[in-house]
Design a protein around this motif. Sequence first.
Motif, PDB file in Angstrom:
ATOM      1  N   GLY A 226      81.359  15.915  41.167  1.00 36.06           N
ATOM      2  CA  GLY A 226      81.842  16.801  40.119  1.00 36.06           C
ATOM      3  C   GLY A 226      82.921  16.154  39.272  1.00 36.06           C
ATOM      4  N   PHE A 227      83.810  15.390  39.903  1.00 36.28           N
ATOM      5  CA  PHE A 227      84.884  14.694  39.184  1.00 36.28           C
ATOM      6  C   PHE A 227      84.301  13.738  38.157  1.00 36.28           C
ATOM      7  CE2 PHE A 227      87.919  11.211  38.725  1.00 36.28           C
ATOM      8  CZ  PHE A 227      89.129  11.869  38.582  1.00 36.28           C
ATOM      9  N   VAL A 228      83.336  12.918  38.593  1.00 34.34           N
ATOM     10  CA  VAL A 228      82.705  11.959  37.682  1.00 34.34           C
ATOM     11  C   VAL A 228      81.917  12.687  36.597  1.00 34.34           C
ATOM     12  CG1 VAL A 228      80.961  10.132  37.512  1.00 34.34           C
ATOM     13  CG2 VAL A 228      82.624  10.110  39.387  1.00 34.34           C
ATOM     14  N   GLY A 229      81.230  13.771  36.967  1.00 34.52           N
ATOM     15  CA  GLY A 229      80.427  14.507  35.994  1.00 34.52           C
ATOM     16  C   GLY A 229      81.263  15.099  34.874  1.00 34.52           C
ATOM     17  N   VAL A 230      82.430  15.640  35.224  1.00 39.59           N
ATOM     18  CA  VAL A 230      83.307  16.210  34.195  1.00 39.59           C
ATOM     19  C   VAL A 230      83.807  15.124  33.255  1.00 39.59           C
ATOM     20  CG1 VAL A 230      85.546  17.299  33.795  1.00 39.59           C
ATOM     21  CG2 VAL A 230      84.023  18.223  35.537  1.00 39.59           C
ATOM     22  N   LEU A 231      84.283  14.006  33.820  1.00 36.17           N
ATOM     23  CA  LEU A 231      84.830  12.951  32.980  1.00 36.17           C
ATOM     24  C   LEU A 231      83.758  12.312  32.101  1.00 36.17           C
ATOM     25  CD1 LEU A 231      87.375  11.100  35.309  1.00 36.17           C
ATOM     26  CD2 LEU A 231      87.814  12.809  33.571  1.00 36.17           C
ATOM     27  N   LEU A 232      82.560  12.094  32.656  1.00 38.62           N
ATOM     28  CA  LEU A 232      81.481  11.504  31.857  1.00 38.62           C
ATOM     29  C   LEU A 232      81.162  12.374  30.652  1.00 38.62           C
ATOM     30  CD1 LEU A 232      78.946  10.170  34.525  1.00 38.62           C
ATOM     31  CD2 LEU A 232      80.183   8.812  32.843  1.00 38.62           C
ATOM     32  N   ASN A 233      81.034  13.658  30.882  1.00 37.13           N
ATOM     33  CA  ASN A 233      80.683  14.565  29.789  1.00 37.13           C
ATOM     34  C   ASN A 233      81.832  14.754  28.803  1.00 37.13           C
ATOM     35  OD1 ASN A 233      77.869  16.039  30.120  1.00 37.13           O
ATOM     36  ND2 ASN A 233      78.678  15.703  32.168  1.00 37.13           N
ATOM     37  N   ALA A 234      83.071  14.663  29.300  1.00 35.25           N
ATOM     38  CA  ALA A 234      84.215  14.899  28.423  1.00 35.25           C
ATOM     39  C   ALA A 234      84.543  13.693  27.549  1.00 35.25           C
ATOM     40  CB  ALA A 234      85.436  15.273  29.256  1.00 35.25           C
ATOM     41  N   PHE A 235      84.376  12.497  28.094  1.00 34.16           N
ATOM     42  CA  PHE A 235      84.915  11.317  27.416  1.00 34.16           C
ATOM     43  C   PHE A 235      83.908  10.491  26.622  1.00 34.16           C
ATOM     44  CE2 PHE A 235      88.693  10.829  30.561  1.00 34.16           C
ATOM     45  CZ  PHE A 235      89.284  11.936  29.975  1.00 34.16           C
ATOM     46  N   ILE A 236      82.639  10.548  26.972  1.00 32.77           N
ATOM     47  CA  ILE A 236      81.748   9.557  26.365  1.00 32.77           C
ATOM     48  C   ILE A 236      80.546  10.138  25.653  1.00 32.77           C
ATOM     49  CG2 ILE A 236      82.434   7.751  27.967  1.00 32.77           C
ATOM     50  CD1 ILE A 236      80.015   8.296  29.620  1.00 32.77           C
ATOM     51  N   SER A 237      80.403  11.445  25.576  1.00 36.07           N
ATOM     52  CA  SER A 237      79.292  12.017  24.820  1.00 36.07           C
ATOM     53  C   SER A 237      79.686  12.142  23.355  1.00 36.07           C
ATOM     54  CB  SER A 237      78.919  13.393  25.385  1.00 36.07           C
ATOM     55  OG  SER A 237      79.952  14.320  25.117  1.00 36.07           O
ATOM     56  N   ASN A 238      78.715  12.495  22.512  1.00 35.70           N
ATOM     57  CA  ASN A 238      78.963  12.676  21.082  1.00 35.70           C
ATOM     58  C   ASN A 238      79.364  14.102  20.728  1.00 35.70           C
ATOM     59  OD1 ASN A 238      78.375  10.007  20.120  1.00 35.70           O
ATOM     60  ND2 ASN A 238      76.215  10.403  20.536  1.00 35.70           N
ATOM     61  N   HIS A 239      79.440  14.982  21.707  1.00 35.53           N
ATOM     62  CA  HIS A 239      79.741  16.388  21.420  1.00 35.53           C
ATOM     63  C   HIS A 239      81.153  16.531  20.836  1.00 35.53           C
ATOM     64  CE1 HIS A 239      76.736  16.599  24.794  1.00 35.53           C
ATOM     65  NE2 HIS A 239      76.148  17.327  23.861  1.00 35.53           N
ATOM     66  N   SER A 240      81.286  17.400  19.839  1.00 41.29           N
ATOM     67  CA  SER A 240      82.609  17.647  19.261  1.00 41.29           C
ATOM     68  C   SER A 240      83.274  18.879  19.872  1.00 41.29           C
ATOM     69  CB  SER A 240      82.508  17.808  17.742  1.00 41.29           C
ATOM     70  OG  SER A 240      81.596  18.830  17.381  1.00 41.29           O
ATOM     71  N   ILE A 241      82.509  19.705  20.605  1.00 44.12           N
ATOM     72  CA  ILE A 241      83.049  20.848  21.339  1.00 44.12           C
ATOM     73  C   ILE A 241      82.539  20.777  22.773  1.00 44.12           C
ATOM     74  CG2 ILE A 241      83.157  23.363  21.559  1.00 44.12           C
ATOM     75  CD1 ILE A 241      82.749  23.598  18.573  1.00 44.12           C
ATOM     76  N   LEU A 242      83.464  20.841  23.712  1.00 43.18           N
ATOM     77  CA  LEU A 242      83.095  20.819  25.124  1.00 43.18           C
ATOM     78  C   LEU A 242      83.662  22.060  25.801  1.00 43.18           C
ATOM     79  CD1 LEU A 242      81.749  19.198  27.409  1.00 43.18           C
ATOM     80  CD2 LEU A 242      83.934  18.047  27.775  1.00 43.18           C
ATOM     81  N   LEU A 243      82.808  22.794  26.522  1.00 42.80           N
ATOM     82  CA  LEU A 243      83.199  24.017  27.210  1.00 42.80           C
ATOM     83  C   LEU A 243      82.964  23.815  28.704  1.00 42.80           C
ATOM     84  CD1 LEU A 243      80.984  25.819  24.716  1.00 42.80           C
ATOM     85  CD2 LEU A 243      83.366  26.437  24.758  1.00 42.80           C
ATOM     86  N   ILE A 244      84.030  23.894  29.505  1.00 40.44           N
ATOM     87  CA  ILE A 244      83.902  23.630  30.945  1.00 40.44           C
ATOM     88  C   ILE A 244      84.494  24.793  31.736  1.00 40.44           C
ATOM     89  CG2 ILE A 244      84.262  21.995  32.813  1.00 40.44           C
ATOM     90  CD1 ILE A 244      84.961  19.872  30.803  1.00 40.44           C
ATOM     91  N   ASP A 245      83.681  25.384  32.595  1.00 40.98           N
ATOM     92  CA  ASP A 245      84.126  26.462  33.467  1.00 40.98           C
ATOM     93  C   ASP A 245      84.527  25.886  34.821  1.00 40.98           C
ATOM     94  OD1 ASP A 245      84.703  28.953  34.442  1.00 40.98           O
ATOM     95  OD2 ASP A 245      82.614  29.524  34.806  1.00 40.98           O
ATOM     96  N   GLU A 246      85.749  26.128  35.231  1.00 42.03           N
ATOM     97  CA  GLU A 246      86.292  25.669  36.506  1.00 42.03           C
ATOM     98  C   GLU A 246      86.066  24.180  36.730  1.00 42.03           C
ATOM     99  OE1 GLU A 246      85.946  28.207  40.004  1.00 42.03           O
ATOM    100  OE2 GLU A 246      84.911  29.677  38.768  1.00 42.03           O
ATOM    101  N   PRO A 247      86.640  23.330  35.899  1.00 45.78           N
ATOM    102  CA  PRO A 247      86.482  21.884  36.098  1.00 45.78           C
ATOM    103  C   PRO A 247      87.017  21.414  37.438  1.00 45.78           C
ATOM    104  CG  PRO A 247      88.201  22.360  34.479  1.00 45.78           C
ATOM    105  CD  PRO A 247      87.497  23.650  34.749  1.00 45.78           C
ATOM    106  N   GLU A 248      87.909  22.211  38.043  1.00 49.02           N
ATOM    107  CA  GLU A 248      88.507  21.822  39.320  1.00 49.02           C
ATOM    108  C   GLU A 248      87.617  22.126  40.512  1.00 49.02           C
ATOM    109  OE1 GLU A 248      89.300  26.149  38.847  1.00 49.02           O
ATOM    110  OE2 GLU A 248      89.445  24.422  37.506  1.00 49.02           O
ATOM    111  N   ALA A 249      86.464  22.752  40.279  1.00 47.04           N
ATOM    112  CA  ALA A 249      85.581  23.151  41.388  1.00 47.04           C
ATOM    113  C   ALA A 249      85.271  21.958  42.286  1.00 47.04           C
ATOM    114  CB  ALA A 249      84.293  23.749  40.836  1.00 47.04           C
ATOM    115  N   PHE A 250      85.332  22.182  43.596  1.00 44.85           N
ATOM    116  CA  PHE A 250      85.015  21.210  44.650  1.00 44.85           C
ATOM    117  C   PHE A 250      86.127  20.184  44.897  1.00 44.85           C
ATOM    118  CE2 PHE A 250      81.000  21.798  42.105  1.00 44.85           C
ATOM    119  CZ  PHE A 250      80.506  22.844  42.858  1.00 44.85           C
ATOM    120  N   LEU A 251      87.204  20.219  44.115  1.00 49.16           N
ATOM    121  CA  LEU A 251      88.240  19.199  44.250  1.00 49.16           C
ATOM    122  C   LEU A 251      89.413  19.699  45.102  1.00 49.16           C
ATOM    123  CD1 LEU A 251      88.427  17.848  40.584  1.00 49.16           C
ATOM    124  CD2 LEU A 251      87.385  16.716  42.554  1.00 49.16           C
TER     125      LEU A 251
END
Length: 560
Positions: A226-251
């Motif tokens: 989950g940690f890697v998945g959040v960072l991958l989607n947040a930092f390196i995609s082309n999306h200009s809006i990112l919506l994340i529910d409970e990014p801390e889940a499983f951590l």
Amino acid sequence: MATKIWISEITFSDDSTLQFDKNDIIVFVGPNNSGKSASLKESAMLLKTKKQKGKVLKDIIIEKEGDEIELFSLLDKSSTKSYNNPSQILYQGLGFNIWENTVKSNFSNYTNGVGELLNLFVNLLTTEQRLTAANPAQNIKLTTEAIQHPIHYLQKDDGLEQRFSNYFRQAFGMDLIVHRNAGSEVPLYIGEKPVPKEGEDRVSSTYLMELEKLDLLHAQGDGMRGFVGVLLNAFISNHSILLIDEPEAFLHPPQARLLGKMLAKDLPSERQLFLATHSEDFLKGLLDANIPNLKIIRIERELNINHVNVLNSQDIKEIWDDSLLRHSNVLNGLFHTKVVICESDSDCRFFSAILSALFDESGEIAPDILFIHCGGKHRIPTAVKALKKLNVQIKVVADFDVLNDLNPIKFIFEDLGGDWNDVESDWKIVKTEIEQKRPQLISTDLKEEIESIFSETSERVFPKNKIIEIQKLLRKASAWSEAKEVGKAFIPSGNATQSFERIQIKLKEKGFYILEVGELESFVKSVGNHGPKWISEVLSKDLLKDAELETARQFVKQLI
């Protein structure tokens, strides 16, 4: 100029409207079922089309940057094209398939929703997405084919891979490595990164054999993936809006805090981020980054209306600069319906235990109340101010001797919404009458008592129990020390008692409760000791039926 969209304004169900900048990080907090997750889902829904209506969000205003030419330039870089015929072009990219004519139509009518362009500009990151982002990607021809998986970004850029490996090492103490020659797949490995020998590179067979001795990321627990998945989607995609529910889940808490700090500090500046969290640790991580574009929005639901309050960056700085808030659990109050602020941890444990006992017996669900402490009554006003800014329901409990000084009683009362002029004259009467009472021991009596204790002691090291006896004697020599132990009963009869009753009425109206028994330990005087030792022994009693605890039970009922 890069083509992008962002949300410049949101209107909530309580008709309040909040404005946002294109690079803001917005975090939704609040009690359970208040509308945090729904706000994210409805944002995505309204971004696609405003024909649908939400329950938490009434409306959003969409802004865009860039023209049609720049949009198609973005599509050329982030997708592959296929042709039905020379005039019909299909763009296929990460999460989207869209025809050229639809691109033009949706982009020109963006204020009513971006339609099929949603997945080009917006990513609502689900729990499943963040976990599967760590799964091996299908190998593609990176020079000609569009990226289809977040791992392709790491595969394509050694520098980006190293950056993510550094993030992963900070969180878990291991490297994150892309396997670049695994056949049809591109897996991620974790562990101590192998070093190519002289004359070798990262696709040499001996290097790959060493790499394959390490553990695969996708075979690890949900926390790492989950940690890697959040960072991958947040930092390196082309999306200009990112919506994340409970990014801390499983951590675990340390990783949740680190993730919050990374998202706030290192997120690409051209991206707008909306988060919903239940984690005090994740929220503290966001605050640790000390960035100017963070907004905290607390949502609280009342029937079908969602009320919102916002803290902007300046409000956040004032709160976070206070060491009390930085190193306490005060911010955890943002996630609860009601907060009771006490002086010490022992107070919190005692009142919370009594509350649980009352509801365990009835079988009813206990109210959502969090007990927090401030390390002393003089820090209470700071906690009140912080929580009031986000409209948290607050009650304050203080020992009887809070009446001794203008600071903090005046400031607590005023911060809770009271007018000090309403109680000042009565407070002066109570304070004066208490201070005019003679101490229980005059000097000669006190000296005799202390000398008696010394004469009874023959040990080389002065016993701790004798120190406690002397401390008790010294407290009795002060009017306010004795008043703290005795409470309301120490107030002289007549005018002073009447003034105290009037003060109590005014204070309770604002949620301010003074312990009439004096202090916590006065609820159960049959138990000796003080603080943690006292609380440990008292909590072994029958909290629901013990007769001596009836006063405590009645007091806690007032707080509900």
